[in-house]
Design a protein around this motif. Structure first.
Motif, mmCIF file in Angstrom:
data_model
loop_
_atom_site.group_PDB
_atom_site.id
_atom_site.type_symbol
_atom_site.label_atom_id
_atom_site.label_comp_id
_atom_site.label_asym_id
_atom_site.label_seq_id
_atom_site.Cartn_x
_atom_site.Cartn_y
_atom_site.Cartn_z
ATOM 1 N N PRO A 19 -27.390 80.031 23.742
ATOM 2 C CA PRO A 19 -28.718 80.744 23.250
ATOM 3 C C PRO A 19 -29.470 79.565 22.408
ATOM 4 N N GLY A 52 -29.879 75.266 34.251
ATOM 5 C CA GLY A 52 -29.861 76.589 33.529
ATOM 6 C C GLY A 52 -29.589 76.351 32.166
ATOM 7 N N SER A 53 -30.044 76.849 31.247
ATOM 8 C CA SER A 53 -29.508 76.820 29.800
ATOM 9 C C SER A 53 -28.246 76.733 29.545
ATOM 10 N N ASP A 54 -27.354 76.118 28.404
ATOM 11 C CA ASP A 54 -26.178 76.473 28.414
ATOM 12 C C ASP A 54 -25.555 77.296 27.276
ATOM 13 N N ILE A 95 -27.615 84.283 30.262
ATOM 14 C CA ILE A 95 -27.183 82.732 30.082
ATOM 15 C C ILE A 95 -26.136 82.250 31.107
ATOM 16 N N THR A 97 -33.087 83.228 29.280
ATOM 17 C CA THR A 97 -32.652 81.663 29.568
ATOM 18 C C THR A 97 -33.751 81.065 30.319
ATOM 19 N N SER A 147 -34.661 78.480 33.249
ATOM 20 C CA SER A 147 -34.095 77.972 34.515
ATOM 21 C C SER A 147 -35.124 77.004 35.192
ATOM 22 N N ASN A 193 -26.906 83.485 34.612
ATOM 23 C CA ASN A 193 -27.414 82.534 35.679
ATOM 24 C C ASN A 193 -26.530 81.254 35.816
ATOM 25 N N ARG A 194 -25.719 81.096 34.904
ATOM 26 C CA ARG A 194 -24.894 79.839 35.361
ATOM 27 C C ARG A 194 -23.793 80.223 36.384
ATOM 28 N N ALA A 196 -31.206 77.574 24.763
ATOM 29 C CA ALA A 196 -32.153 78.373 25.863
ATOM 30 C C ALA A 196 -33.608 78.745 25.099
ATOM 31 N N GLU A 206 -31.031 89.217 26.907
ATOM 32 C CA GLU A 206 -31.020 87.885 26.561
ATOM 33 C C GLU A 206 -32.188 86.977 27.481
#
Ligand code: GTP
Ligand code: MG
Length: 138
Positions: A120, A116-118, A81, A4, A6, A84-85, A123, A2
């Motif tokens: 998919p 960071g994207s939340d 994702i 993401t 940032s 990262n969060r 992202a 995956e």
């Protein structure tokens, strides 16, 4: 795997924390597969954060994101994702778990060092906002 999106935000680039933040990502098993340092205009920041347009902090957020350069990057890994969060910690540094980026570096709920994207779907949209396919080297 995956991917993401940032962003290392202005409060962090200003304090020369890019390397320390990147080390947190890499230590967590996230691979930085694209990265660039750019200066956003307020209009570009507004477009990126359009989902927050109705929130009371929107104008302040856009001003802040355009106040200094940011580092935009694509992180890759299994469950990137969520991972990262987790490494980022809670939005408000007062609530962020010890050892997270926001617990260690963030200054306030607004100036909180990283984005960071939340999900998919977001992202994919956020990666395409900053990077072309040619810039993504897995
Ligand atoms: P992002 O990864 O940046 O999207 O953070 P998030 O998903 O943890 O938070 P959210 O999407 O809810 O908010 C987006 C960003 O708006 C936050 O990261 C903050 O920079 C900013 N923000 C959120 N709440 C506040 C607030 O109450 N005041 C101010 N000034 N900024 C806020
Ligand atoms: Mg968010």
């Amino acid at each position: 795997v995956e991917r993401t999106l940032s962003i290392i935000k202005p409060d962090a680039t200003k304090r020369n924390l890019t390397g320390k933040i990147n080390a947190k990502f890499e230590d967590a098993g996230l691979r930085i597969v694209a990265q660039k340092r750019i200066q956003l205009t307020k209009a570009q920041a507004g477009e990126f954060y359009a989902v927050h347009k109705e929130r009371p902090f929107y104008d302040e957020l856009c001003e802040f994101m355009a106040s200094e350069p940011v580092v935009v990057q694509v992180l890759e890994g299994d469950g990137a994702i969520a991972k990262n969060r987790e490494v980022m910690g809670a939005t408000n540094p007062a609530d962020a778990a010890p050892g997270t980026i926001r617990a260690e570096f963030a200054e306030s709920v607004g100036e909180n060092s990283v984005h960071g994207s939340d999900a998919p779907e977001t992202a994919a949209v956020e990666i395409a906002f900053f990077f072309s396919g040619l810039e993504l080297v897995g």
